[in-house]
Design an enzyme around this catalytic site. Structure first.
Site, mmCIF file in Angstrom:
data_model
loop_
_atom_site.group_PDB
_atom_site.id
_atom_site.type_symbol
_atom_site.label_atom_id
_atom_site.label_comp_id
_atom_site.label_asym_id
_atom_site.label_seq_id
_atom_site.Cartn_x
_atom_site.Cartn_y
_atom_site.Cartn_z
ATOM 1 N N GLY A 175 -0.521 3.661 -6.123
ATOM 2 C CA GLY A 175 0.374 4.752 -6.504
ATOM 3 C C GLY A 175 1.007 4.521 -7.876
ATOM 4 N N ALA A 234 11.550 -6.576 -8.081
ATOM 5 C CA ALA A 234 12.904 -6.058 -7.890
ATOM 6 C C ALA A 234 13.535 -6.767 -6.704
ATOM 7 C CB ALA A 234 12.849 -4.569 -7.630
ATOM 8 N N CYS A 261 -2.138 2.257 9.685
ATOM 9 C CA CYS A 261 -3.296 2.124 8.833
ATOM 10 C C CYS A 261 -4.419 1.618 9.731
ATOM 11 C CB CYS A 261 -2.938 1.105 7.744
ATOM 12 S SG CYS A 261 -4.142 0.946 6.449
ATOM 13 N N CYS A 270 -11.053 10.795 2.457
ATOM 14 C CA CYS A 270 -11.190 9.339 2.536
ATOM 15 C C CYS A 270 -12.624 8.885 2.741
ATOM 16 C CB CYS A 270 -10.325 8.830 3.686
ATOM 17 S SG CYS A 270 -9.854 7.133 3.435
#
Ligand code: FAD
Ligand code: DCQ
Length: 422
Positions: A12, A78, A159, A353
């Site tokens: 992403g 982070a 998933c 997919c």
């Protein structure tokens, strides 16, 4: 002038940075922050785990490619997002200020939810390339002294495709090595039936995947909860439609790979209004957080409700094409805001997919992702295996050249009636 920070540089985050950079005004800046210097093409991890790929085939250093496009890159993870201060605290003690933040941190792998699960316990993982590299070493040892395999996805996983992929890829590799006859294989899944995939099935995914498992002599257990994993045994409770115990299984294993449940990353976990109780980022239909309106989020880290109604918890998957649609919507919406307009674009949530079975594969198109659907297509064949290899090369190249969606890709998918934006 605005500073836009993309947190995470995976499937992403990388396209997000490139698409955002194309949509900013003169003087605006895009910075990517990631906890790793390199990009990894996650869908190829199953191939790494059986030594069909090595790490360098599917990974590359991020910095030169982003910098060539004028995008800043910080390789320090982070530690904490401070949305009230528009600030990110990094692991190295520094802080970064932002005007807009796009969270694309992917999943935190919740191995800790099952005793003995994960690479620090007794099951392998293909979720991260590091895990796949370590699985690959054990795979060679296993092949010298073959035994039982248990493969699948635990309760709460979201998933499932990669679990099926890996089962069939191992099967293919074992047959090539001519030792398949020495390896009893069991597929263990939280899904209520084979081929549910967290999507309520797609086309005839149930029939096709059951056949594929039967053809390859892989047994299966659905509605399964893994309660504990030992060095050589997996303890699995199978429940019925009502969620009541149907059978307790103790499965011997010499090699096991189970997809864990996912959570959101620690950097946002527990931030009221930004993250849900599992740490997934809360977004509206424009990919924007309702409380902190300068925070957007894309990818596996966003909160989407499960379909529900399954005896064992089953999450909804977030697949590549869906993620790219979130990316495009976010780039458009931040561009709107930069030019003084409200965000209007919505991701389509279409699932397209390709899943590889080693020698053949399955492809599906689900529009929209959750049934009932306008397009509900599931197919299999050798072409999928080849298409997936082609897609891997294509995507990695695209992440180096920085062209987020070349025009021919747009045209092909459009011709098929598949669109990223509503
Ligand atoms: P990721 O790609 O995991 O990226 C997250 C990024 O955030 C990483 O760069 C990570 O280093 C970084 N990060 C994490 N924490 C921090 C932090 N605190 N600070 C800074 N950076 C941080 N989908 C498909 O459509 N097709 C497939 O074939 C397919 N195969 C898959 C196979 C596997 C094994 C898995 C696990 C998933 C697969 N998926 C597939 C689903 C999905 O496309 C992938 O999970 C994809 O990687 C998700 O993209 P993402 O950007 O959300 O997360
Ligand atoms: O981003 C993708 C991705 O990586 C995360 C995949 O994993 C390999 C994908 O399979 C995307 C977008 C896909 C989908 C690729 C579709 C290619 C188009 C071919 C058309 C075939 C019809 C099904």
């Amino acid at each position: 002038m605005a500073h836009i920070v993309v947190l995470g540089a995976g499937i992403g985050g990388m396209p997000m940075a490139y698409e955002m950079q194309e949509k900013i005004r003169k003087g605006d800046r895009v910075t990517v922050i990631s906890n790793s210097e390199s990009f990894h093409f996650v869908p190829s991890n199953p191939w790494v785990a059986v030594n069909w790929r090595v790490r360098d085939d599917i990974a590359f250093p991020i910095r030169p490619y982003l910098e060539r496009k004028g995008i800043d890159f910080i390789s320090a993870g982070a530690k904490r997002v401070h949305p009230e201060k528009n600030q990110i605290e990094l692991m190295n003690g520094e802080t970064v200020n932002y005007d807009y933040l796009i969270i694309a941190t992917g999943p935190k792998l919740a191995f800790d939810e099952v005793e003995g699960l994960g690479p620090n316990g007794h099951t392998h993982s293909i979720c991260h390339v590091d895990h796949a590299v370590s699985a690959a070493k054990s795979w060679e040892t296993f092949c010298k002294q073959p035994g039982s395999i248990v493969v699948g996805a635990v309760q709460g996983a979201s998933c499932y495709g990669p679990a099926y992929e890996f089962a069939f890829i191992m099967d293919t590799d074992l047959r090539r090595r001519k030792i398949r006859d020495k390896v009893p294989m069991t597929f263990v899944t939280a899904e209520p039936y084979i081929g549910h995939l967290g999507l309520g099935g797609v086309g005839d995914s149930k029939g096709l995947l059951e056949s594929a498992l039967r053809e390859r002599s892989i047994n299966w257990i659905c509605n399964a909860k893994v309660t504990k994993v030992d060095a050589d045994k997996m303890y699995v409770t199978e429940v019925d439609e009502k969620g009541e115990v149907k059978k307790e299984h103790v499965l011997p294993h010499n090699f096991a790979m189970m997809l864990p449940a996912f959570k959101g990353v620690d950097a946002v976990f527990g931030i009221e209004g930004l993250a849900n109780p599992r740490g997934f980022t809360i977004v509206d239909e424009h990919q924007r957080n309702p409380k902190y309106k300068n925070i957007y989020s894309v990818g596996v880290c966003i909160a989407i409700p499960p379909m529900g109604g399954t005896p064992v918890a089953v999450g909804v998957p977030k697949t590549g094409y869906m993620i790219e649609s979130m990316v495009t919507a976010t780039a458009h919406n931040i561009h709107s805001e930069l030019t003084g307009n409200p965000p209007t674009d919505k991701a389509t949530w279409n699932a397209v997919c390709l899943a590889d079975f080693g020698d053949t594969g399955v492809a599906f198109v689900a529009l929209p992702q959750i049934p009932p659907r306008n397009v509900d297509w599931f197919s299999s064949g050798k072409w999928v295996h080849l298409a997936k290899i082609a897609f891997e090369k294509y995507f990695i190249r695209k992440m180096k050249t920085g062209k987020s969606e070349p025009i021919y890709e747009k045209l092909i998918l459009k011709a098929m009636g598949i669109d990223k934006l509503k």
